[in-house]
Design a protein around this motif. Structure first.
Motif, PDB file in Angstrom:
ATOM      1  N   ASP A 137      36.290  39.157  38.792  1.00  0.00           N
ATOM      2  CA  ASP A 137      36.162  39.151  37.060  1.00  0.00           C
ATOM      3  C   ASP A 137      35.293  40.055  36.877  1.00  0.00           C
ATOM      4  O   ASP A 137      35.238  40.889  35.668  1.00  0.00           O
ATOM      5  CB  ASP A 137      35.033  37.823  36.322  1.00  0.00           C
ATOM      6  CG  ASP A 137      36.119  36.265  36.319  1.00  0.00           C
ATOM      7  OD1 ASP A 137      37.391  36.730  37.070  1.00  0.00           O
ATOM      8  OD2 ASP A 137      35.056  35.280  36.476  1.00  0.00           O
ATOM      9  N   TYR A 138      34.274  40.523  37.474  1.00  0.00           N
ATOM     10  CA  TYR A 138      33.723  41.650  37.047  1.00  0.00           C
ATOM     11  C   TYR A 138      34.485  42.968  37.697  1.00  0.00           C
ATOM     12  O   TYR A 138      34.414  44.059  36.509  1.00  0.00           O
ATOM     13  CB  TYR A 138      32.341  41.962  37.833  1.00  0.00           C
ATOM     14  CG  TYR A 138      31.604  43.378  38.008  1.00  0.00           C
ATOM     15  CD1 TYR A 138      30.252  43.171  37.732  1.00  0.00           C
ATOM     16  CD2 TYR A 138      31.362  44.379  39.139  1.00  0.00           C
ATOM     17  CE1 TYR A 138      29.337  44.090  37.339  1.00  0.00           C
ATOM     18  CE2 TYR A 138      30.366  45.201  38.433  1.00  0.00           C
ATOM     19  CZ  TYR A 138      29.548  45.338  37.968  1.00  0.00           C
ATOM     20  OH  TYR A 138      28.830  46.863  37.725  1.00  0.00           O
ATOM     21  N   VAL A 139      35.393  43.387  38.408  1.00  0.00           N
ATOM     22  CA  VAL A 139      36.447  44.185  38.877  1.00  0.00           C
ATOM     23  C   VAL A 139      37.530  44.556  38.181  1.00  0.00           C
ATOM     24  O   VAL A 139      37.202  45.007  37.551  1.00  0.00           O
ATOM     25  CB  VAL A 139      36.867  44.401  40.656  1.00  0.00           C
ATOM     26  CG1 VAL A 139      37.597  45.230  39.818  1.00  0.00           C
ATOM     27  CG2 VAL A 139      35.517  44.037  41.093  1.00  0.00           C
ATOM     28  N   SER A 140      38.021  43.075  36.993  1.00  0.00           N
ATOM     29  CA  SER A 140      39.365  43.275  36.344  1.00  0.00           C
ATOM     30  C   SER A 140      38.377  43.582  35.206  1.00  0.00           C
ATOM     31  O   SER A 140      39.096  44.400  34.642  1.00  0.00           O
ATOM     32  CB  SER A 140      39.556  41.153  36.878  1.00  0.00           C
ATOM     33  OG  SER A 140      40.256  41.110  38.013  1.00  0.00           O
ATOM     34  N   GLU A 141      37.715  42.686  34.713  1.00  0.00           N
ATOM     35  CA  GLU A 141      37.231  43.081  33.232  1.00  0.00           C
ATOM     36  C   GLU A 141      37.017  44.763  33.162  1.00  0.00           C
ATOM     37  O   GLU A 141      37.444  45.589  32.480  1.00  0.00           O
ATOM     38  CB  GLU A 141      35.701  42.488  33.062  1.00  0.00           C
ATOM     39  CG  GLU A 141      35.031  42.412  31.327  1.00  0.00           C
ATOM     40  CD  GLU A 141      33.885  42.951  30.864  1.00  0.00           C
ATOM     41  OE1 GLU A 141      32.883  42.511  30.022  1.00  0.00           O
ATOM     42  OE2 GLU A 141      33.123  41.814  32.268  1.00  0.00           O
ATOM     43  N   ARG A 142      36.270  45.403  34.429  1.00  0.00           N
ATOM     44  CA  ARG A 142      36.316  47.279  33.940  1.00  0.00           C
ATOM     45  C   ARG A 142      37.260  47.561  34.414  1.00  0.00           C
ATOM     46  O   ARG A 142      37.283  48.940  34.052  1.00  0.00           O
ATOM     47  CB  ARG A 142      35.383  47.214  34.981  1.00  0.00           C
ATOM     48  CG  ARG A 142      33.661  47.295  34.587  1.00  0.00           C
ATOM     49  CD  ARG A 142      32.751  46.760  35.931  1.00  0.00           C
ATOM     50  NE  ARG A 142      31.092  46.403  35.178  1.00  0.00           N
ATOM     51  CZ  ARG A 142      30.960  44.836  34.307  1.00  0.00           C
ATOM     52  NH1 ARG A 142      31.702  43.828  34.520  1.00  0.00           N
ATOM     53  NH2 ARG A 142      30.032  44.735  33.895  1.00  0.00           N
ATOM     54  N   MET A 143      38.252  47.561  35.242  1.00  0.00           N
ATOM     55  CA  MET A 143      39.261  48.142  35.178  1.00  0.00           C
ATOM     56  C   MET A 143      40.456  47.750  34.241  1.00  0.00           C
ATOM     57  O   MET A 143      41.883  48.023  33.917  1.00  0.00           O
ATOM     58  CB  MET A 143      39.907  47.729  37.081  1.00  0.00           C
ATOM     59  CG  MET A 143      39.322  48.110  37.967  1.00  0.00           C
ATOM     60  SD  MET A 143      40.267  47.780  39.855  1.00  0.00           S
ATOM     61  CE  MET A 143      41.474  48.691  39.265  1.00  0.00           C
ATOM     62  N   GLY A 144      40.458  47.280  33.340  1.00  0.00           N
ATOM     63  CA  GLY A 144      41.237  45.964  32.610  1.00  0.00           C
ATOM     64  C   GLY A 144      42.116  45.995  32.371  1.00  0.00           C
ATOM     65  O   GLY A 144      43.608  45.453  31.989  1.00  0.00           O
TER      66      GLY A 144
END
Length: 372
Positions: free
Chosen positions: A178-185
């Motif tokens: 979730d952390y990476v997905s949110e920042r990568m959009g």
């Protein structure tokens, strides 16, 4: 997907040289022509000091406490693999398959955000290196760090167990995703979907489990109440049996011309007694059947108890049958006058009662026929 491993101090050089590609003999799984594409997300962390020397300096600081044991884990390494949706398959000239990023900038973003996640988790000051390997089958990052944590007194100590205490299980993997997905959009699939669904719906699953448990307990209570009701019926039947036996023993008889004679008053006692014994016999047989059925659905101990009860009921049923035979013999041999036996009177009375019921039914039918 991310996985973690822990290493003792004497194991650290092999790990760290593998990450930095400074080992003397690279493994056969490493494509050396692509090693130039590797990069370190933590470059410049400790200029002029090797990764291994950095580890020794950290654990030997005056304000850091460490157990004096050879098996103490002084280095931890997270391996973070790039999701397949960010890569595509390539076949080299030797026919070997490997994966390369769809987009170089996207690749660097993925590992940067993964690096940031673990930096926040384990502390930037404890990071040894974060090499991204592009020269193996799938791009991945080795995030290595010294597991230094605060002790209960506010000091520092080396303890891999505590540093990784909440880093296991699907919940942690989902937090990273979730952390990476949110920042990568974009939604990444670093964790299996069914695992994500499970963790994100854990409250609903717990509620379902509690409901199932409540339903099970309700069924157990119902079965216990049913068993109690059956036992009460058995006790009542036993009471009737004792009373019937007592009534038979109290009947006074006399003998005339080979027949046993009883008074009209005693006959009034015998008549309902016969019906009662027949009814008790039917009820007892039904109870035995029900207990056997209940036995099949109960625990082993309960089965043993019920089996004993069934055997006891069977014995009592045999006693009742003997009592019933005794009453029948009594009725056939006892004369009440005019050459009639008790059995004759009982049979005549039953037929008269049946005829009365039939006549009542005919009268009832005729009444409604007249009204129509």
């Amino acid at each position: 997907m991310a996985s973690v491993a822990k290493f003792k101090l004497n194991e650290a050089p092999r790990l760290l040289t593998h990450c930095s590609r400074t080992q003397k003999t690279p493994g056969s799984h490493i494509h050396q022509e692509r090693t130039c594409l590797n990069f370190n997300m933590a470059a410049g962390r400790h200029e002029g000091v090797s990764d291994y020397e950095f580890v020794k300096d950290k654990i030997h600081q005056d304000d850091v406490r460490m157990l004096k044991r050879d098996d103490v884990k002084t280095v931890c390494s997270w391996a973070v693999t790039m999701p397949r949706e960010l890569c595509h398959e390539v076949v080299d000239s030797d026919g070997e398959t490997f994966y390369v990023p769809n987009d170089d900038e996207e690749c660097r973003d993925f590992f940067k955000y993964s690096y940031d996640f673990f930096k926040e988790k384990h502390g930037e000051e404890n990071i040894i290196s974060a090499y991204v390997h592009m020269d193996e089958n799938v791009p991945h990052m080795h995030f290595t760090f010294v597991p230094i944590v605060k002790d209960k007194n506010g000091g520092l100590k080396v303890c891999a167990k505590e540093a990784l205490a909440d880093c296991y299980g699907a919940k942690f993997q989902i937090a990273l995703q979730d952390y990476v997905s949110e920042r990568m959009g974009k939604e990444l699939n670093m964790v299996k979907k069914d695992t994500v669904d499970y963790e994100r719906n854990v409250k609903e699953l717990k509620k379902k489990t509690l409901n199932e448990r409540c339903a099970y307990l309700a069924r157990q209570i119902s079965r216990s109440e049913e068993e109690l009701a059956r036992k009460e019926r058995v006790l009542k039947t036993l009471e009737k049996s004792e009373k019937a036996k007592e009534n038979i023993d109290n009947i006074k008889t006399s003998t005339s011309n080979g027949y046993t004679i009883i008074s009209n008053a005693d006959w009034l006692q015998v008549k309902p007694l016969i019906k009662s014994i027949a009814a008790m016999k039917t009820e007892r047989a039904e109870l035995i059947k029900m207990l056997k059925e209940f036995e099949n659905a109960n625990t082993v101990k309960e089965n043993q108890d019920l089996r004993s009860q069934a055997e006891q009921l069977a014995k009592e049923n045999q006693v009742l049958e003997k009592e019933l035979e005794k009453v029948k013999q009594f009725m056939e041999e006892t004369e009440v006058g005019s050459g009639l036996t008790v059995m004759d009177l009982y049979t005549m009375n039953r037929e008269a009662e049946k005829e009365k019921v039939r006549q009542d039914n005919r009268d009832f039918s005729g009444y409604y026929a007249d009204r129509e």
